[in-house]
Design an enzyme around this catalytic site. Sequence first.
Site, PDB file in Angstrom:
ATOM      1  N   GLU A 407       0.813  -1.221   0.000  1.00 59.37           N
ATOM      2  CA  GLU A 407       0.000   0.000   0.000  1.00 59.37           C
ATOM      3  C   GLU A 407       0.846   1.271   0.000  1.00 59.37           C
ATOM      4  O   GLU A 407       0.544   2.237  -0.701  1.00 59.37           O
ATOM      5  CB  GLU A 407      -0.943   0.009   1.207  1.00 59.37           C
ATOM      6  CG  GLU A 407      -2.144  -0.909   1.086  1.00 59.37           C
ATOM      7  CD  GLU A 407      -1.859  -2.329   1.538  1.00 59.37           C
ATOM      8  OE1 GLU A 407      -2.787  -3.160   1.500  1.00 59.37           O
ATOM      9  OE2 GLU A 407      -0.707  -2.600   1.917  1.00 59.37           O
ATOM     10  N   GLN A 429      -8.269  -2.127  -0.986  1.00 54.96           N
ATOM     11  CA  GLN A 429      -9.162  -3.280  -0.961  1.00 54.96           C
ATOM     12  C   GLN A 429     -10.236  -3.092   0.112  1.00 54.96           C
ATOM     13  O   GLN A 429     -11.406  -3.387  -0.109  1.00 54.96           O
ATOM     14  CB  GLN A 429      -8.357  -4.548  -0.711  1.00 54.96           C
ATOM     15  CG  GLN A 429      -9.075  -5.808  -1.122  1.00 54.96           C
ATOM     16  CD  GLN A 429      -8.135  -6.987  -1.154  1.00 54.96           C
ATOM     17  OE1 GLN A 429      -7.695  -7.446  -0.090  1.00 54.96           O
ATOM     18  NE2 GLN A 429      -7.808  -7.474  -2.336  1.00 54.96           N
ATOM     19  N   PHE A 430      -9.812  -2.586   1.259  1.00 51.22           N
ATOM     20  CA  PHE A 430     -10.711  -2.129   2.317  1.00 51.22           C
ATOM     21  C   PHE A 430     -10.116  -0.844   2.874  1.00 51.22           C
ATOM     22  O   PHE A 430      -8.885  -0.706   2.948  1.00 51.22           O
ATOM     23  CB  PHE A 430     -10.857  -3.169   3.437  1.00 51.22           C
ATOM     24  CG  PHE A 430     -11.567  -4.420   3.010  1.00 51.22           C
ATOM     25  CD1 PHE A 430     -12.938  -4.544   3.154  1.00 51.22           C
ATOM     26  CD2 PHE A 430     -10.859  -5.470   2.441  1.00 51.22           C
ATOM     27  CE1 PHE A 430     -13.592  -5.696   2.749  1.00 51.22           C
ATOM     28  CE2 PHE A 430     -11.499  -6.621   2.034  1.00 51.22           C
ATOM     29  CZ  PHE A 430     -12.878  -6.739   2.183  1.00 51.22           C
ATOM     30  N   ALA A 431     -10.956   0.083   3.280  1.00 51.75           N
ATOM     31  CA  ALA A 431     -10.471   1.368   3.792  1.00 51.75           C
ATOM     32  C   ALA A 431      -9.508   1.172   4.959  1.00 51.75           C
ATOM     33  O   ALA A 431      -8.573   1.961   5.139  1.00 51.75           O
ATOM     34  CB  ALA A 431     -11.650   2.248   4.221  1.00 51.75           C
ATOM     35  N   ASP A 432      -9.718   0.131   5.746  1.00 52.15           N
ATOM     36  CA  ASP A 432      -8.868  -0.154   6.901  1.00 52.15           C
ATOM     37  C   ASP A 432      -7.398  -0.276   6.505  1.00 52.15           C
ATOM     38  O   ASP A 432      -6.503   0.084   7.269  1.00 52.15           O
ATOM     39  CB  ASP A 432      -9.302  -1.458   7.569  1.00 52.15           C
ATOM     40  CG  ASP A 432     -10.800  -1.570   7.729  1.00 52.15           C
ATOM     41  OD1 ASP A 432     -11.273  -1.647   8.866  1.00 52.15           O
ATOM     42  OD2 ASP A 432     -11.507  -1.588   6.700  1.00 52.15           O
ATOM     43  N   PHE A 433      -7.150  -0.807   5.295  1.00 55.19           N
ATOM     44  CA  PHE A 433      -5.782  -1.137   4.906  1.00 55.19           C
ATOM     45  C   PHE A 433      -4.948   0.087   4.562  1.00 55.19           C
ATOM     46  O   PHE A 433      -3.732  -0.029   4.371  1.00 55.19           O
ATOM     47  CB  PHE A 433      -5.790  -2.107   3.724  1.00 55.19           C
ATOM     48  CG  PHE A 433      -6.421  -3.440   4.023  1.00 55.19           C
ATOM     49  CD1 PHE A 433      -6.729  -3.819   5.330  1.00 55.19           C
ATOM     50  CD2 PHE A 433      -6.730  -4.316   3.001  1.00 55.19           C
ATOM     51  CE1 PHE A 433      -7.314  -5.036   5.613  1.00 55.19           C
ATOM     52  CE2 PHE A 433      -7.312  -5.547   3.268  1.00 55.19           C
ATOM     53  CZ  PHE A 433      -7.607  -5.907   4.575  1.00 55.19           C
ATOM     54  N   ILE A 434      -5.577   1.239   4.479  1.00 56.25           N
ATOM     55  CA  ILE A 434      -4.797   2.431   4.166  1.00 56.25           C
ATOM     56  C   ILE A 434      -3.837   2.786   5.295  1.00 56.25           C
ATOM     57  O   ILE A 434      -2.889   3.553   5.111  1.00 56.25           O
ATOM     58  CB  ILE A 434      -5.704   3.638   3.842  1.00 56.25           C
ATOM     59  CG1 ILE A 434      -4.919   4.672   3.018  1.00 56.25           C
ATOM     60  CG2 ILE A 434      -6.295   4.248   5.117  1.00 56.25           C
ATOM     61  CD1 ILE A 434      -5.766   5.753   2.410  1.00 56.25           C
ATOM     62  N   HIS A 474     -11.991  -4.907   8.711  1.00 56.81           N
ATOM     63  CA  HIS A 474     -12.610  -4.717   7.396  1.00 56.81           C
ATOM     64  C   HIS A 474     -13.886  -3.886   7.504  1.00 56.81           C
ATOM     65  O   HIS A 474     -14.709  -3.907   6.587  1.00 56.81           O
ATOM     66  CB  HIS A 474     -12.963  -6.067   6.761  1.00 56.81           C
ATOM     67  CG  HIS A 474     -11.789  -6.949   6.500  1.00 56.81           C
ATOM     68  ND1 HIS A 474     -11.149  -7.645   7.491  1.00 56.81           N
ATOM     69  CD2 HIS A 474     -11.129  -7.240   5.352  1.00 56.81           C
ATOM     70  CE1 HIS A 474     -10.150  -8.345   6.973  1.00 56.81           C
ATOM     71  NE2 HIS A 474     -10.109  -8.112   5.680  1.00 56.81           N
TER      72      HIS A 474
END
Length: 667
Positions: A407, A429-434, A474
């Site tokens: 990322e 892929q999911f906002a969390d992963f930012i 997620h």
Amino acid sequence: MNFSTSVPVIPEYDRKDLDDALLLQLYRKMLLPRLTEEKMLLLLRQGKVSKWFSGIGQEAIAVGVTAALKKDEYILPMHRNLGVFTTREIPLRRLFLQWQGKEGGFTRGRDRSFHFGSREHHIIGMISHLGPQLGVADGIALAHKLRKEPRVTAVFTGEGGTSEGDFHEALNVASVWDLPVLFCIENNGYGLSTPVREQYRCENLADRGRGYGMEAHIVDGNNILEVFTRVSELVERMRTDPRPVLVEFKTFRIRGHEEASGTKYVPQELVEYWAKRDPVVNYRKFLSDAGILSEEEDLEVRKEMISLINREYEAAARVPEVAFDPDKELNDVYRPHVAARRTPVAPGRNIRFVDAVSEGLYQSMERFDELVLMGQDIAEYGGVFKVTAGFSDRFGTDRVRNTPICESAVLSASMGLSVNHMKTVVEMQFADFISSGFNPVVNYLAKSHYRWGQHADVVIRMPCGGGVGAGPFHSQTNEAWFTKTPGLKVVYPAFPEDAKGLLATAIEDPNPVLFFEHKGLYRSLYGQVSEDYFTLPLGEAAIRREGNEVTVISYGMGVHWALEAVDECRASADVIDLRTLQPLDTAAIYRSVRKTGKVIILQEDTLFGGIAADIAALVAEHCFEYLDAPVIRVGSLETPVPFAKALEEGYLPKLRFRNALQRLMGY
């Protein structure tokens, strides 16, 4: 590593087929930054500059690499690479103005040292968080490759920076995509005071290239001819056969990390050894012994350069200190952009929220040939939510790019694409992963235009939100991480038409935009959406229901919860759908509050520190005399998002909002 024995004391110069004129030119290019630095050290002792990061003893690397590149090839230096700037012939006066924080410098007093870039000179400066610039180089090189331009991008880092995750992510991306990036490691012995034996355990940093399937070389960084000829050979091949190359330059930092830190932690024998390897002194002796440079000629060159340096410094010193103008400061946070209003023409048809997002993205890809999509599994697979299904068939995998799970590097690369005149949409892929790419968003994308006028033409799509049993990693709706950061725009639609029109606007906007898409709305919510390409303005809220008793403010999924509660409570309410959180439509909020006298704000995010707190404060500050009740905020429980259905329902604020609305109506 034992630096005192890793390279010979006196470099062995091999001129190969270089003519005398070029040999002299390389000497002058090293001499100018050396003499300029000596001036800066004098000014530092006199208190006329505040800080300096010395590159004395490392000039051969900056000059040799820059001289080997074409002038229209990008280079991303660090704070010891003055030779990059002088070799690209940036006027000394502008550099002195930059170092003094004055108008006329590249950042107009907003940043110091070499934290700037110059598009005219194809130089992109560093930020103190070292790692992201490596990914930026990937993005610049990717743009060249997509346009089939035979160009190389060179990027610098130190041996300490190779410990950062961004280094490994950037090398991995460059390797997988065969990007023509020259990764230059200046291995100068110390990361501030930490010696290399505490930084890594491989014999040479160049050995790390093998792990990425990357060609790697070790070069004597104090030998200008070795640097110039080896890099010239490498970049010539890279232009015709695009691929990344890693080069470790062995050198040493003679002075402190910055002048105030000193060098007491360095063994004296190391200092003495590397002082004998001074790249300017030894190269001058080589030229003298070869009969190419006489003592008289050297003295004359030095005299001319010292005169130029003094003259340019004095001119910069006469420029007044920069004046504070709040309007000017605020106006430069974003690149100016007046969005063209393109209203729908074709009649609407009933489609899902997810289809509206996909359609807006597809039509933008048709409209902008320079637009590139990047994200995990977005090509043939179509993304985990199938937003880009079929896109790679239509636009190809060059423009619809699957990325490694990197990322930070991918978000940094999006900045590089913008630098090199392209647009990017990055799908998280999911906002969390930012969170894995937080640094380049808040410290690079957000601040570049304010710092030195370089916009970030990037949209980051953020599938977010709870209610779907996805658990703590997620389900977050993390807009508050970004509404706090000046330079970012934040969009959060609640209806299909807004999703399509606002996404088109976000892509047209040259500023970085976080575009939140609630997963719970993707396939559950339908709406009338025009088939044609259209835009909707950022910063304009929508009134979803009109009434006189209470103002209800929300966004995203919260708008639907609010509308349901208003109906259940039979409230006469203005229901404001914010649509964009930055910029925020405060005018619409104030108009409604002055009419109703009561305000309740709903957010799906946990309550403390969210956007609702700022809205409540703004209402209290600007509409206090109109209020007939306290401003009420409602948000999710102050816990991570739980997985089990009963726990998640208790966590989300839907029921609490209805109860709070009833209490407010009876106040």
